[in-house]
Enzyme design. Structure first.
Site, short mmCIF file in Angstrom:
data_model
loop_
_atom_site.label_atom_id
_atom_site.label_comp_id
_atom_site.label_asym_id
_atom_site.label_seq_id
_atom_site.Cartn_x
_atom_site.Cartn_y
_atom_site.Cartn_z
N GLU A 49 27.48 55.26 25.42
CA GLU A 49 26.10 54.79 25.32
C GLU A 49 25.27 55.95 24.79
O GLU A 49 25.24 57.02 25.38
CB GLU A 49 25.57 54.35 26.68
N ASP A 60 12.06 55.63 32.03
CA ASP A 60 13.14 56.58 32.29
C ASP A 60 12.69 57.63 33.29
O ASP A 60 11.52 57.94 33.41
CB ASP A 60 13.56 57.28 30.99
#
Length: 108
Positions: A49, A60
């Site tokens: 990823e 995030d």
């Protein structure tokens, strides 16, 4: 992405084996190190990823925000990320690669 690469993940899941897909932030800590990490991590993973750095990653946590900031400061772009993945493919990377991104970096 080729159907063969995705089929490998399907076979692993069907056998009950968990899949390891490490996350790497594109361009972190430098473009050269990121490219080296792509090939170093691959033998130990089922997929990769790759995070595309974004200037305002509100969802995030601090680690990814800092990695994105470092990558952006280093000049990382979507085009460079795709070039780096293509170079890894040319060097033998066969794993599925998934991009993780906000929509803004993809439309800029």
């Amino acid at each position: 992405m080729s159907a063969t690469r995705l089929a490998a993940l399907d076979r692993a899941a069907a056998s009950g084996r968990r899949i390891l897909a490490p996350f790497l932030m594109s361009g972190f800590p430098t473009r050269e190190r990121f490219r080296a990490l792509l090939t170093a991590v691959a033998p130990h993973a089922d997929a990769l990823e790759i995070g595309l750095p974004h200037s305002d990653p509100i969802a995030d946590g601090p680690v990814l925000r800092d990695a994105a900031r470092t990558a952006i400061t280093g000049g990382t772009t979507l085009a460079q990320t795709l070039e780096d993945i293509a170079a890894a493919r040319a060097s033998g990377l066969t794993l599925p690669v998934f991009l993780m991104s906000y929509v803004q970096p993809l439309t800029a």
